[in-house]
Design a protein around this motif. Structure first.
Motif, PDB file in Angstrom:
ATOM      1  N   HIS A 129     135.019  20.379  -2.613  1.00 20.55           N
ATOM      2  CA  HIS A 129     134.066  20.411  -1.497  1.00 20.55           C
ATOM      3  C   HIS A 129     133.497  21.831  -1.394  1.00 20.55           C
ATOM      4  O   HIS A 129     134.053  22.672  -0.702  1.00 20.55           O
ATOM      5  N   PRO A 130     132.394  22.120  -2.062  1.00 22.23           N
ATOM      6  CA  PRO A 130     131.899  23.500  -2.156  1.00 22.23           C
ATOM      7  C   PRO A 130     131.521  24.098  -0.799  1.00 22.23           C
ATOM      8  O   PRO A 130     130.880  23.441   0.032  1.00 22.23           O
ATOM      9  N   LEU A 131     131.948  25.342  -0.582  1.00 22.99           N
ATOM     10  CA  LEU A 131     131.556  26.165   0.572  1.00 22.99           C
ATOM     11  C   LEU A 131     131.750  25.453   1.907  1.00 22.99           C
ATOM     12  O   LEU A 131     130.893  25.498   2.782  1.00 22.99           O
ATOM     13  N   CYS A 132     132.896  24.823   2.046  1.00 24.02           N
ATOM     14  CA  CYS A 132     133.182  24.132   3.304  1.00 24.02           C
ATOM     15  C   CYS A 132     133.730  25.143   4.317  1.00 24.02           C
ATOM     16  O   CYS A 132     134.602  25.959   4.004  1.00 24.02           O
ATOM     17  N   SER A 133     133.214  25.076   5.534  1.00 23.79           N
ATOM     18  CA  SER A 133     133.627  26.027   6.577  1.00 23.79           C
ATOM     19  C   SER A 133     135.039  25.755   7.078  1.00 23.79           C
ATOM     20  O   SER A 133     135.573  26.551   7.852  1.00 23.79           O
ATOM     21  N   ARG A 134     135.675  24.688   6.636  1.00 27.75           N
ATOM     22  CA  ARG A 134     137.051  24.399   7.047  1.00 27.75           C
ATOM     23  C   ARG A 134     138.037  25.346   6.374  1.00 27.75           C
ATOM     24  O   ARG A 134     139.097  25.636   6.938  1.00 27.75           O
ATOM     25  N   TYR A 135     137.722  25.783   5.176  1.00 29.73           N
ATOM     26  CA  TYR A 135     138.621  26.704   4.471  1.00 29.73           C
ATOM     27  C   TYR A 135     137.969  28.060   4.186  1.00 29.73           C
ATOM     28  O   TYR A 135     138.607  28.945   3.614  1.00 29.73           O
ATOM     29  N   LEU A 136     136.719  28.218   4.561  1.00 33.69           N
ATOM     30  CA  LEU A 136     136.031  29.502   4.396  1.00 33.69           C
ATOM     31  C   LEU A 136     135.460  29.935   5.741  1.00 33.69           C
ATOM     32  O   LEU A 136     134.684  29.189   6.355  1.00 33.69           O
ATOM     33  N   SER A 137     135.853  31.102   6.203  1.00 30.81           N
ATOM     34  CA  SER A 137     135.365  31.632   7.475  1.00 30.81           C
ATOM     35  C   SER A 137     133.930  32.136   7.321  1.00 30.81           C
ATOM     36  O   SER A 137     133.443  32.331   6.196  1.00 30.81           O
ATOM     37  N   PRO A 138     133.224  32.361   8.431  1.00 34.01           N
ATOM     38  CA  PRO A 138     131.863  32.929   8.341  1.00 34.01           C
ATOM     39  C   PRO A 138     131.810  34.253   7.596  1.00 34.01           C
ATOM     40  O   PRO A 138     130.853  34.521   6.867  1.00 34.01           O
ATOM     41  N   ALA A 139     132.850  35.087   7.759  1.00 33.14           N
ATOM     42  CA  ALA A 139     132.881  36.366   7.036  1.00 33.14           C
ATOM     43  C   ALA A 139     133.025  36.143   5.530  1.00 33.14           C
ATOM     44  O   ALA A 139     132.408  36.856   4.732  1.00 33.14           O
ATOM     45  N   ASP A 140     133.816  35.123   5.141  1.00 34.82           N
ATOM     46  CA  ASP A 140     133.969  34.803   3.722  1.00 34.82           C
ATOM     47  C   ASP A 140     132.649  34.298   3.138  1.00 34.82           C
ATOM     48  O   ASP A 140     132.258  34.690   2.030  1.00 34.82           O
ATOM     49  N   LEU A 141     131.971  33.443   3.874  1.00 32.51           N
ATOM     50  CA  LEU A 141     130.676  32.935   3.410  1.00 32.51           C
ATOM     51  C   LEU A 141     129.649  34.053   3.312  1.00 32.51           C
ATOM     52  O   LEU A 141     128.790  34.050   2.425  1.00 32.51           O
ATOM     53  N   ALA A 142     129.751  35.024   4.228  1.00 33.74           N
ATOM     54  CA  ALA A 142     128.829  36.160   4.177  1.00 33.74           C
ATOM     55  C   ALA A 142     129.068  37.000   2.925  1.00 33.74           C
ATOM     56  O   ALA A 142     128.117  37.470   2.293  1.00 33.74           O
TER      57      ALA A 142
END
Length: 517
Positions: A439-452
């Protein structure tokens, strides 16, 4: 002439004639050797008979015969040389004996305090003379660690005017780090103040850069800005009042102080080039400065820095890749572990900070296909260390999302993950690269800071105009995930679904994941 010629015969010819019987042998004097020569050199007949034998006996007595005597004689010669060469050699031996006692784990606090005080008393007034030695520098470092606060303050006050010069010395640098670590707020502030005007000179220095970065990591946010601003322009290096600022970016500093962007770019290019030439790129202060440089750099300058960074970040993985298999098997365990740490590429070592992650992602995104291949090959043997790291797992996600050479990624990254599947699934960071495939770039396991961090782009190299230069503080919600995906995937040519299929299905990772653990 015949008689003269016979007198000037060589010893070998005379000996040969004696053997053949042509001449009579010369009479030998008791005591051995040529009696005439001995009498001529000695000037007294009695020495030839008695003194010669005594001299030979004395020479035989002085000459060591057994291996033990040879070792003792060599040790005496070495000690005599050290006494002449080293001014405080006797003091060094006394301090070494005290050090061997004070650093034992089973020594009591009272006994250690006495030993430390005695060592400090012996070193008082001689700190600068002994701090350059690898032995006495360790003794003083141990004393700073275990001494009382008053004794530590006295040592700091004594060495404070010389800390910058000591920061460039091979062994004294560890003492400076220990003083920084245990310094009070006032002492640390004075050290930061003493660094003014010296940051740009110390960062290209292979030893001095470690001290600046150590102070940078322990500094407050205003103190960090104070150190960084010296890398922006000559004016900020000369005028200390201009460096006292709160946390702000380079662009804000330029507009606030009215600096010329072109002059700042030119100055930073020169300073960063010096650092790259020396190869001191493993420090977080350097990463922060380069990321700030990217915000104002043009396309050519930014690409030039990235191309120089990639060889520096990927070097040092020869032993892990198996270039010296015979040597690695013969070494003991401790030596092999040390060589493994030394052979660890810098791109793995810099993953302990967010700035290091961003720098690695920028090299991965904007490097050529050959550069990406070089980066991935340098990670061989270090995939698990990255997967279990807070920022390293994000770098693996970037590799899975960007690199089009899925065959190479499967061989080096996916196979290593498949071998340690149970450990990865049970770890909060280790499962992230696997979830990225599911599940690419899912916010359940990636925080907003990680996505940034994953969506970080160099403004001048970004394919889209108007993208934010600094996305570290950007808050990304679930409805912005598609935009983040576009930012990440825009640097690759292969379709994301096809890449996921090749990495998940063709590499047989999915089959391994379906097997019960």
């Amino acid at each position: 002439m015949a008689a003269g010629g016979s007198d000037l015969q060589s010893p070998k010819k005379r000996k040969r004639e004696q053997v053949e019987g042509k001449t009579k042998p010369r009479p030998q004097v008791k005591g051995g050797g040529d009696g005439v020569k001995r009498k001529k050199h000695s000037g007294a007949g009695g020495y030839a008979a008695h003194g010669g034998g005594a001299g030979e006996a004395a020479a035989k007595k002085k000459r060591p015969a057994t291996p033990k005597e040879k070792r003792l004689a060599a040790k005496e010669i070495s000690e005599a040389r050290k006494m002449k060469r080293k001014r405080h050699y006797s003091l060094e031996k006394e301090l070494t004996k005290l050090w061997e006692k004070m650093r034992c784990h089973d020594v009591s606090k009272e006994e250690r305090s006495k030993l430390v005080s005695e060592a400090i008393r012996k070193m008082d007034g001689k700190y600068l003379d002994i701090v350059g030695s690898h032995v006495t520098a360790r003794v003083l470092q141990t004393c700073v660690k275990w001494c009382s606060q008053s004794e530590r303050d006295a040592i700091f006050d004594n060495l404070q005017p010389h800390l910058l010069s000591l920061s460039r010395k091979k062994y004294a640098v560890f003492l400076v780090k220990k003083l920084i670590e245990l310094a009070t707020k006032k002492q640390f502030a004075s050290f930061i103040s003493s660094l003014h005007g010296q940051v740009a000179k110390l960062l290209p220095h292979t030893i001095g850069a470690a001290v600046v970065d150590y102070a940078f990591q322990r500094a407050t946010q205003p103190q960090k800005r104070q150190l960084l601003l010296e890398l922006y322009s000559t004016e900020l290096q000369l005028f200390k009042d201009l460096t006292v600022q709160s946390s702000c970016s380079l662009l804000e500093t330029i507009s606030k102080l009215g600096l010329q962007k072109s002059s700042v770019l030119q100055y930073m290019t020169i300073e960063i080039q010096k650092i790259l030439e020396k190869g001191t790129v493993e420090y977080s202060i350097v990463h922060t400065a380069i990321l700030e440089y990217f915000t104002i750099a043009d396309k050519t300058s930014a690409l030039d820095v990235i191309r120089q960074l990639i060889p520096l970040l990927t070097q040092g993985a020869s032993i892990i890749d198996g270039d010296e298999p015979s040597l690695a098997t013969e070494l003991p365990k401790k030596t092999k572990a040390k060589m493994k740490r030394l052979s660890e590429p810098l791109i793995v070592q810099i993953m302990h900070t967010k700035e290091g992650l961003k720098l690695a992602i920028s090299c991965l995104k904007y490097g050529s296909a050959k550069d990406r291949k070089k980066i991935i090959k340098s990670l061989k043997g270090h995939i698990m260390k990255l997967a279990l790291n807070d920022f390293g797992c994000l770098f693996l996600i970037s590799i899975i999302s960007i690199v089009d050479d899925t065959k190479l990624v499967s061989k080096i990254v996916i196979q290593e993950l498949a071998k340690n599947l149970k450990q990865l699934i049970l770890d909060k960071n280790g499962r992230r690269p696997l979830l990225q495939l599911l599940h690419p770039l899912c916010s359940r396991y990636l925080s907003p800071a990680d996505l940034a961090c994953l969506s970080y782009n160099v403004p001048s190299l970004s394919s889209r105009e108007g993208e934010a230069s600094d996305s570290a503080t950007e808050v990304i919600s679930e409805n912005k995930v598609d935009a983040v995906t576009d930012k990440i995937v825009s640097e690759s040519k292969k379709d994301p679904s096809q890449r996921r299929h090749e990495l998940l299905i063709k590499s047989e990772l999915a089959e391994v994941m379906l097997v019960p653990i």
